[in-house]
Design a protein around this motif. Structure first.
Motif, short mmCIF file in Angstrom:
data_model
loop_
_atom_site.label_atom_id
_atom_site.label_comp_id
_atom_site.label_asym_id
_atom_site.label_seq_id
_atom_site.Cartn_x
_atom_site.Cartn_y
_atom_site.Cartn_z
N VAL A 1 -5.86 4.75 -12.07
CA VAL A 1 -5.08 4.54 -10.86
C VAL A 1 -5.33 3.14 -10.30
O VAL A 1 -4.42 2.46 -9.85
N ILE B 1 -3.15 0.58 -11.85
CA ILE B 1 -1.70 0.61 -11.62
C ILE B 1 -1.25 -0.63 -10.86
O ILE B 1 -0.38 -1.36 -11.28
N MET C 1 -18.43 7.02 -3.43
CA MET C 1 -17.39 7.97 -3.80
C MET C 1 -17.96 9.38 -3.81
O MET C 1 -18.84 9.68 -4.57
N ARG C 2 -17.45 10.19 -2.92
CA ARG C 2 -17.98 11.55 -2.85
C ARG C 2 -17.02 12.53 -3.48
O ARG C 2 -15.80 12.39 -3.40
N GLN C 3 -17.61 13.52 -4.06
CA GLN C 3 -16.84 14.58 -4.67
C GLN C 3 -15.90 15.23 -3.65
O GLN C 3 -14.74 15.48 -3.93
N LEU D 1 -12.67 13.53 -2.95
CA LEU D 1 -11.62 13.75 -3.95
C LEU D 1 -11.02 15.15 -3.78
O LEU D 1 -9.82 15.34 -3.93
N ALA E 1 -10.55 17.77 -13.93
CA ALA E 1 -11.89 17.17 -14.00
C ALA E 1 -12.78 17.72 -12.89
O ALA E 1 -13.96 18.05 -13.12
N LEU E 2 -12.23 17.82 -11.69
CA LEU E 2 -13.03 18.36 -10.59
C LEU E 2 -13.34 19.84 -10.81
O LEU E 2 -14.42 20.31 -10.45
N ARG F 1 -4.67 14.12 -12.88
CA ARG F 1 -5.87 13.82 -13.66
C ARG F 1 -7.10 14.47 -13.05
O ARG F 1 -7.96 14.99 -13.75
N LEU F 2 -7.17 14.42 -11.72
CA LEU F 2 -8.39 14.83 -11.05
C LEU F 2 -8.56 16.35 -11.02
O LEU F 2 -9.69 16.85 -11.06
N MET G 1 -21.99 16.59 -1.70
CA MET G 1 -22.20 16.26 -3.13
C MET G 1 -21.47 14.97 -3.47
O MET G 1 -20.26 14.90 -3.39
N ARG G 2 -22.25 13.97 -3.83
CA ARG G 2 -21.62 12.70 -4.14
C ARG G 2 -21.54 12.49 -5.65
O ARG G 2 -22.44 12.87 -6.39
N ALA H 1 1.43 6.98 -8.00
CA ALA H 1 -0.01 6.85 -8.26
C ALA H 1 -0.77 8.06 -7.76
O ALA H 1 -1.66 8.57 -8.45
N ASP I 1 -13.84 21.16 -13.65
CA ASP I 1 -14.95 21.14 -14.59
C ASP I 1 -16.27 20.93 -13.88
O ASP I 1 -17.27 21.60 -14.18
N ILE I 2 -16.28 19.98 -12.97
CA ILE I 2 -17.53 19.69 -12.27
C ILE I 2 -17.96 20.86 -11.43
O ILE I 2 -19.14 21.26 -11.44
N LEU J 1 -0.20 10.94 -10.10
CA LEU J 1 -0.98 10.77 -11.33
C LEU J 1 -2.44 11.12 -11.09
O LEU J 1 -3.06 11.88 -11.85
N LEU J 2 -2.98 10.58 -10.01
CA LEU J 2 -4.39 10.83 -9.72
C LEU J 2 -4.66 12.32 -9.53
O LEU J 2 -5.64 12.86 -10.04
#
Lengths: 294, 294
Positions: free
Chosen positions: B82, B85, A1-3, A6, A71-72, A67-68, B1-2, A60, A74-75, A63-64
């Motif tokens: 998610v 769900i 899972m890469r930043q 997302l 958070a992203l 939420r994301l 960046m992962r 979905a 923040d990162i 929602l994602l």
DNA sequence: AACAATTAATTAGATTTGCTTCACAGTCAA
DNA sequence: TTGACTGTGAAGCAAATCTAATTAATTGTT
């Protein structure tokens, strides 16, 4: 899972299009398509309803995205903050603002800002409509006045805003000098049309009363600079933010009229979401332009 | 960046060691070393001070870890939410708890929990010392009583805790039945030593006064089950959480003494950091074990 | 003081991953 | 219907990432 996957997902949500999002992220549409498919496979959930002509997030996906997004942010802010420890503030600032504010408050100082902050990238999107800067992924915006969404911090940028009705001396001599806003109905007004299609109304203050006039005239433009130019050429009267006309007023090519009726408009405000940790690039950006406006 | 690179970074901070972190993440130390180096290069900041014997975060590393921990937890929670769900609650729950709580409140119900939640992974670390579950990357912990850090939510799990002093009937007939806690000095007490090295004191309530006795005796163990076994064998007296002795008490192999002096101890509490969005796996875990304890 | 044991850094090689190009299918507007 | 536009899938290739083996440094022990 890469930043970045997302981030790409959020870009697709923002643009409602794979291709537009791919352009923003510097990828091909195909790569994005694969990325999203892998994400959907991992999550075992369909994130978008695709018809070949539109891409709409499913429940979905919506929602994602909600939420994301924080958070992203923040990162990104965390990484930028650490990056800024060793050297200069770094990161990216995405700003959304109407054209006049950009023209007079931002663009003139941009070269110096970019020169003195070599590790900060700035992205400016001109937009007159009221967008939700959080949902659209902006770091900061500019608006008139203070009617902000909650959780927003607003800082006044520059003096209170002033709109002026101007015309060339020749035109006014020829067609007559209006004494009151009502007299405008007899003259050619250069109208301003927003991308949304609405005509920008001319507002005045008569005594204690505010009135709005929908200007009538043969020329409609979508850019204040064009309106000023047309007025200078003696085509009609224009109503623009004062700074646009300042130069021509000083040189006598334009005359300001009806100024005792011009309402006091609120100043421009920089606004940004209040967060636990402000990205250092944003902090530097705001500090710089607040100081520059003084 | 992962994302996983940042998780790896946090693992190194937690463990203070590349090898230990690599083991947790299922990588070789070499890979981790390269990952961290790439991260440092990207951020242009040294994140760890490495001596070959220890890995200590620099100020920058420490800052990054503190910022990143909640943000990454948010992202993990978003994805898990998610994921949940379409199907069942999924994700991972890392729990930290002392042995007795695990033995009586968690482990007995674990098989059923895992069977009814096939997409949830559970990681349980037995630890009697008071750790900061947020800093150590746990989702939930168990502690006696309510003295919690702020921003923690605590839920009582099971009835109030009871400690019992027990001995075998033969031993007590032979050596005498103590009438008061003070009489214990004449008898062989089976002592419990914590990993930290301290001997677990025996607490009693006499009238309105709480007293603590450091037990004397020839056998010292580090596990309540061993203490119970030794007491059953007639070696001496043991003081353990009541459930450990329950079976032998019922079958007459042990007798409880001094129970009118046993203090009322607070119940076990599940506690977890209060966050905007609770990961669905954690929600399912807490719901299940709260219900199971009733 | 020397040796063994432990741990991190480094290099090279193999595998995997991820991106682009190209072709195709479906949809909307003229 | 045609043409332009958009998302998807397959094949090929380049680059990143992991492992394994080696080196270097430090600590504890004899």
């Amino acid at each position: 899972m890469r930043q970045s996957d997302l981030e790409s997902f959020l870009a697709v949500v923002r643009h409602g299009s794979f291709r537009a999002a791919a352009r923003e992220r510097g990828l091909t549409g195909s790569a994005l398509s694969q990325t999203i498919r892998a994400l959907e496979e991992d999550l075992q959930v369909r994130l978008f309803n695709r018809t070949t002509r539109s891409v709409v997030p499913t429940e979905a996906g919506d929602l994602l995205a909600r939420r994301l997004t924080p958070a992203l942010a923040d990162i990104r802010a965390s990484l930028d903050e650490v990056r800024s420890i060793g050297g200069r503030p770094s990161g990216r600032v995405r700003m959304n603002a109407p054209a006049p504010a950009l023209d007079w408050l931002i663009v003139p100082h941009l070269p110096e800002f970019l020169r003195s902050h070599p590790d900060i990238a700035v992205e400016i999107i001109e937009d007159a409509s009221n967008v939700d800067i959080v949902a659209e992924g902006y770091d900061v915006g500019i608006r008139l006045g203070l009617e902000m969404a909650q959780d927003m911090i607003a800082l006044p940028l520059g003096p209170e805003q002033d709109y002026a009705v101007v015309g060339s001396p020749e035109y006014l001599e020829r067609e007559g000098w209006p004494e009151t806003p009502q007299d405008l109905t007899l003259l050619d007004c250069i109208r301003h049309r927003f991308p949304s299609g609405t005509i920008f109304p001319w507002r005045f203050r008569i005594g204690e009363e505010d009135i709005a006039i929908v200007p009538q005239g043969r020329l409609t433009v979508s850019n204040a600079r064009h309106a000023v130019e047309a007025a200078t050429a003696g085509i009609g009267l224009a109503r623009v933010a004062l700074p646009y006309a300042q130069g021509d007023l000083r040189q006598g090519r334009l005359v300001r009229i009806l100024d005792r009726f011009s309402p006091q408009l609120p100043a421009w405000h920089l606004y940004y979401p209040s967060r636990r940790h402000m990205p250092p690039a944003l902090r530097a950006f705001i500090d710089f332009f607040m100081k520059a406006a003084r």
